[in-house]
Design a protein around this motif. Structure first.
Motif, PDB file in Angstrom:
ATOM      1  N   LYS A  89     -37.044   1.455  38.003  1.00  0.00           N
ATOM      2  CA  LYS A  89     -37.797   1.101  38.424  1.00  0.00           C
ATOM      3  C   LYS A  89     -38.601  -0.463  38.187  1.00  0.00           C
ATOM      4  N   SER A  90     -37.475  -1.584  38.210  1.00  0.00           N
ATOM      5  CA  SER A  90     -37.942  -2.573  38.156  1.00  0.00           C
ATOM      6  C   SER A  90     -37.682  -2.544  39.845  1.00  0.00           C
ATOM      7  N   PRO A  91     -38.026  -4.078  40.548  1.00  0.00           N
ATOM      8  CA  PRO A  91     -37.526  -3.972  42.227  1.00  0.00           C
ATOM      9  C   PRO A  91     -36.819  -4.609  42.086  1.00  0.00           C
ATOM     10  N   LEU A  92     -35.751  -5.583  41.737  1.00  0.00           N
ATOM     11  CA  LEU A  92     -34.412  -6.254  41.594  1.00  0.00           C
ATOM     12  C   LEU A  92     -33.414  -5.574  42.500  1.00  0.00           C
ATOM     13  N   ASN A  93     -33.167  -6.030  43.615  1.00  0.00           N
ATOM     14  CA  ASN A  93     -32.060  -5.729  44.539  1.00  0.00           C
ATOM     15  C   ASN A  93     -30.700  -4.982  43.716  1.00  0.00           C
ATOM     16  N   ILE A  94     -29.778  -3.677  44.143  1.00  0.00           N
ATOM     17  CA  ILE A  94     -28.860  -4.030  43.370  1.00  0.00           C
ATOM     18  C   ILE A  94     -27.605  -3.723  44.111  1.00  0.00           C
ATOM     19  N   LEU A  95     -26.405  -4.232  43.549  1.00  0.00           N
ATOM     20  CA  LEU A  95     -25.111  -4.552  44.593  1.00  0.00           C
ATOM     21  C   LEU A  95     -24.184  -3.622  43.477  1.00  0.00           C
ATOM     22  N   LEU A  96     -23.597  -2.570  44.248  1.00  0.00           N
ATOM     23  CA  LEU A  96     -22.707  -1.142  43.455  1.00  0.00           C
ATOM     24  C   LEU A  96     -21.218  -1.944  43.548  1.00  0.00           C
ATOM     25  N   ASN A 119     -14.606 -16.900  54.289  1.00  0.00           N
ATOM     26  CA  ASN A 119     -16.008 -17.540  55.670  1.00  0.00           C
ATOM     27  C   ASN A 119     -16.205 -15.795  56.438  1.00  0.00           C
ATOM     28  N   GLN A 120     -16.057 -14.748  56.008  1.00  0.00           N
ATOM     29  CA  GLN A 120     -16.173 -13.778  56.362  1.00  0.00           C
ATOM     30  C   GLN A 120     -17.391 -12.811  55.949  1.00  0.00           C
ATOM     31  N   PHE A 121     -17.504 -14.273  54.992  1.00  0.00           N
ATOM     32  CA  PHE A 121     -19.441 -12.974  54.198  1.00  0.00           C
ATOM     33  C   PHE A 121     -20.426 -14.152  54.053  1.00  0.00           C
ATOM     34  N   ARG A 122     -21.606 -14.184  54.189  1.00  0.00           N
ATOM     35  CA  ARG A 122     -22.837 -15.449  53.926  1.00  0.00           C
ATOM     36  C   ARG A 122     -22.111 -15.639  52.121  1.00  0.00           C
ATOM     37  N   ASN A 123     -22.510 -16.347  51.544  1.00  0.00           N
ATOM     38  CA  ASN A 123     -22.740 -17.074  50.731  1.00  0.00           C
ATOM     39  C   ASN A 123     -24.294 -16.567  50.084  1.00  0.00           C
ATOM     40  N   ASP A 124     -25.305 -17.020  50.646  1.00  0.00           N
ATOM     41  CA  ASP A 124     -26.943 -16.648  50.358  1.00  0.00           C
ATOM     42  C   ASP A 124     -27.128 -15.135  50.232  1.00  0.00           C
ATOM     43  N   LEU A 125     -26.459 -14.515  51.520  1.00  0.00           N
ATOM     44  CA  LEU A 125     -26.566 -13.408  52.073  1.00  0.00           C
ATOM     45  C   LEU A 125     -26.240 -12.442  50.250  1.00  0.00           C
ATOM     46  N   TYR A 126     -24.779 -13.016  50.100  1.00  0.00           N
ATOM     47  CA  TYR A 126     -24.210 -12.209  48.884  1.00  0.00           C
ATOM     48  C   TYR A 126     -25.799 -12.359  47.533  1.00  0.00           C
ATOM     49  N   TYR A 127     -25.665 -13.452  47.417  1.00  0.00           N
ATOM     50  CA  TYR A 127     -27.199 -13.724  46.778  1.00  0.00           C
ATOM     51  C   TYR A 127     -28.264 -13.088  46.587  1.00  0.00           C
ATOM     52  N   ARG A 128     -28.392 -13.063  47.500  1.00  0.00           N
ATOM     53  CA  ARG A 128     -29.504 -12.294  48.072  1.00  0.00           C
ATOM     54  C   ARG A 128     -30.010 -10.970  47.319  1.00  0.00           C
ATOM     55  N   LEU A 129     -28.374  -9.754  47.661  1.00  0.00           N
ATOM     56  CA  LEU A 129     -27.608  -8.874  47.423  1.00  0.00           C
ATOM     57  C   LEU A 129     -27.971  -8.382  45.728  1.00  0.00           C
ATOM     58  N   ASP A 130     -27.260  -9.153  45.293  1.00  0.00           N
ATOM     59  CA  ASP A 130     -26.210  -9.636  44.375  1.00  0.00           C
ATOM     60  C   ASP A 130     -27.607  -9.670  43.321  1.00  0.00           C
ATOM     61  N   VAL A 131     -28.406  -9.519  42.709  1.00  0.00           N
ATOM     62  CA  VAL A 131     -29.732  -9.780  41.693  1.00  0.00           C
ATOM     63  C   VAL A 131     -29.452  -9.096  40.819  1.00  0.00           C
ATOM     64  N   PHE A 132     -28.875  -7.626  40.945  1.00  0.00           N
ATOM     65  CA  PHE A 132     -27.969  -6.999  39.552  1.00  0.00           C
ATOM     66  C   PHE A 132     -26.787  -6.445  40.088  1.00  0.00           C
ATOM     67  N   GLN A 133     -26.304  -6.821  39.835  1.00  0.00           N
ATOM     68  CA  GLN A 133     -24.750  -6.370  39.396  1.00  0.00           C
ATOM     69  C   GLN A 133     -24.085  -4.999  38.426  1.00  0.00           C
ATOM     70  N   VAL A 134     -23.877  -3.716  39.335  1.00  0.00           N
ATOM     71  CA  VAL A 134     -24.004  -2.674  38.515  1.00  0.00           C
ATOM     72  C   VAL A 134     -21.787  -2.289  39.123  1.00  0.00           C
ATOM     73  N   ASN A 135     -21.278  -2.244  38.159  1.00  0.00           N
ATOM     74  CA  ASN A 135     -19.713  -1.838  38.856  1.00  0.00           C
ATOM     75  C   ASN A 135     -19.421  -0.907  38.072  1.00  0.00           C
TER      76      ASN A 135
END
Length: 475
Positions: A171-178, A303-319
C-alpha cells in the motif's frame, strides 16, 4: 442346523446386512483374487450384480482393480483418486486382510463416490476462471490482493517472511525492484503487490527484453496520429497512460536499451509523459515495479545501465530465493501443480512416489518453480498415456533420469522436502528403518539371519520391526 452353525450364519447375515447398508462400495477377495463379498452399493455403482461377480476372478470385471496390487505387494493403499467410468469419480482405499495368526487371507476395497463433489469443484474452478478474466478486463477490485498472495505458497520461514514483507509494502507508493532467478515467480509477486495496494488503475506488464529497440519508445509513451510511417490514424496510448492510477511492471528491466533509459528516468522524475510526435505533456500517477535476474550493479560498472535510473527503480528491493534454497517447498508445490493439472485435464490424480521426490530434492532446479510445474505436467501426461497411477522415473526429462540417489540420502532427502523441520532423531529412525527393511528383503525376511547380519539380538530386531510397523514383504 446345530446352535454353533446357526450363530455363525446369523452373525454373517448381520455382518452382510450392515455392509449392504453403508453408502460406500465394499469388495472382498481371497488370496486368489476370487470375489467373496460384494455389497449392494457396489452393485448399484458398478452396474454388476452379486450373482455374476461372487466366486469370479475380480480381473474379469476390473482388470485394473486396486485389490490386485494389494494381493501382489501385500501393502495398503489409501485415498487413491480414480475415475472407473466416464463422468464418474471415486476415492478408493484397499487393505490386506489377516487371520488371527497374522497370515494374509485376502483383501478389502472401499470406493467412495465423489462424482458430485468433483463436478461441483469443476464448476467452481470454471467460475473462478471467469471471475479472473473479468478481473483482468475491468481491474476494479476491492480486495483481490489476498487472492494473488494465496497463490504463493511455502513452508519456508524466510520465504514466508518475504511474502509478509511484500504485503506490508503493497500500500506504499514506493517503487519496488524484484530480484530473482528466472522462474521464481517475480510477476506473480508483482501482481499480488498491485492488487493488495488497492490502486484503482490497471496492472500493465511489459517485457523489456521482448520489444525491438525501435518500438520501445512508442510502446512506453505512445504516439500522436501520423507521428511516423505506419502509425495509426487515431494515435495510440503508451503503457504509462494505460497504467494510469495503477502499476506498470517492467520485467527484465536490465535488458532495457541504454538509449531509452534517460527518457524513462525523466518520466519518473517529472511524472509526465509526452507521446511521440506531440508536445502535450500528460501527468501520470503510476507505480513502478521492476524485475530482473541480472546484477544491475555489475551492468552499471560496465556502462550498460544508468546509475541514476537504478536508484529511482530500486527504492525498495525484494530478493526472491531460488527453489533450491527452499527445498522443503518442493513436495508442497509438486502436489499443488499435480492436483491443479489433473483437475484441469479431467484425469485421476496420480501419486508422486518417494524415489521421485528424492530426485526432485537432488536436482538443482535452475528453472525454479516454472521448471517444476513443467516437469509435473509432462510426467502426468506420460503417466496417463501409459495407464499408470504414479509418476515413474522414465516419465521425467532425460537429464533428471540420470540423477542417482543412494538409499540413506533418499530417506534424508524425502524427509527434508516433506518436513523441513525434521530433527536428528527422526532422521536416524528413518535411516534405521530403511536398513532393517533392506536387510530383511535381501535375506527373504529370515529374521534370525537378519539379526545376525545386523549384529543385534533377535529380541531387539523384533522390537524394532514392531516399532517401525514393518510387515514381511514391505518394500
Amino acid at each position: 442346523m446345530n446352535s454353533e452353525n446357526y450363530f455363525k450364519e446369523r452373525e454373517r447375515g448381520i455382518f452382510e446386512y450392515i455392509l449392504d447398508n453403508i453408502p460406500d462400495s465394499i469388495t472382498v477377495v481371497d488370496m486368489e483374487g476370487k470375489v467373496i463379498f460384494f455389497n449392494s452399493t457396489a452393485e448399484e455403482y458398478f452396474s454388476v450384480s452379486k450373482k455374476d461377480i461372487i466366486d469370479s476372478d475380480i480381473k474379469e470385471f476390473f482388470p485394473n482393480a486396486l485389490l490386485l496390487k494389494v494381493l501382489e505387494k501385500k501393502i495398503s493403499y489409501h485415498n487413491i483418486y480414480n475415475n472407473p467410468r466416464e463422468n464418474s469419480f471415486v476415492v478408493s482405499s484397499a487393505v490386506p486382510l489377516h487371520d488371527k495368526q497374522g497370515n494374509m487371507i485376502g483383501g478389502l476395497a472401499r470406493d467412495r463416490d465423489i462424482t458430485e463433489i468433483v463436478k461441483l469443484s469443476e464448476l467452481l474452478n470454471k467460475t473462478q476462471h471467469n471471475l479472473l478474466k473479468l478481473e483482468k478486463e475491468y481491474t476494479k477490485i476491492s480486495t483481490s490482493g489476498e487472492a494473488y498472495f494465496s497463490k504463493i505458497i511455502s513452508n519456508n520461514a524466510n520465504f514466508i517472511q518475504i511474502i509478509n514483507l511484500c504485503k506490508n509494502i503493497s500500500k506504499s507508493p514506493l517503487n519496488i525492484l524484484l530480484k530473482g532467478e528466472s522462474g521464481t515467480g517475480k510477476e506473480l509477486f508483482a501482481k499480488a503487490i498491485h492488487y493488495e495496494s488497492e490502486r484503482k488503475g490497471k496492472f500493465i506488464p511489459i517485457n523489456c527484453s521482448a520489444i525491438p529497440k525501435e518500438l520501445f519508445e512508442s510502446e512506453l509513451f505512445g504516439y500522436e496520429p501520423g507521428a511516423f510511417t505506419g502509425a495509426r490514424n487515431e494515435g495510440k496510448k503508451g503503457k504509462f497512460e494505460e497504467a494510469e492510477g495503477g502499476t506498470l511492471f517492467l520485467d527484465e528491466i536490465a535488458d532495457m536499451p541504454l538509449e531509452m533509459q534517460p527518457k524513462l528516468l525523466r518520466v519518473l522524475e517529472e511524472g509526465v509523459v509526452t507521446r511521440i510526435g506531440g508536445n502535450k505533456q500528460r501527468k501520470i500517477d503510476v507505480r513502478i515495479i521492476s524485475a530482473t535476474n541480472k546484477d544491475i550493479r555489475t551492468l552499471i560498472k560496465e556502462n550498460q545501465f544508468r546509475n541514476d535510473l537504478y536508484y529511482r527503480l530500486d527504492v525498495f528491493q525484494v530478493n526472491i530465493p531460488p527453489l533450491r534454497e527452499r527445498k522443503g517447498d518442493i513436495v508442497l508445490l509438486a502436489n499443488k501443480f499435480l492436483q491443479e493439472f489433473c483437475m484441469e485435464q479431467g484425469i485421476g490424480i496420480i501419486e508422486i512416489p518417494d524415489d521421485i521426490l528424492s530426485i526432485f530434492s537432488e536436482y538443482n532446479w535452475e528453472g525454479n518453480v516454472r521448471e517444476l510445474r513443467n516437469v509435473i505436467q509432462r510426467s502426468v501426461i506420460y503417466a496417463h498415456q501409459n495407464g499408470k497411477d504414479k509418476i515413474e522415473k522414465e516419465f521425467l526429462p532425460a537429464y533428471m533420469q540420470k540423477i542417482e540417489v543412494d538409499e540413506i540420502n533418499k530417506v534424508i532427502n524425502v524427509s527434508q522436502i516433506k518436513h523441513h523441520e525434521t530433527g536428528l532423531e527422526e532422521y536416524i529412525e528413518k535411516v534405521e528403518k530403511r536398513i532393517i527393511q533392506n536387510t530383511l528383503k535381501e535375506l527373504n525376511f529370515n529374521k534370525s539371519e537378519a539379526a545376525k547380519r545386523l549384529k543385534i539380538p533377535r529380541a531387539t530386531l523384533y522390537y524394532k520391526i514392531d516399532k517401525y510397523n514393518i510387515t514381511m514383504g514391505e518394500q
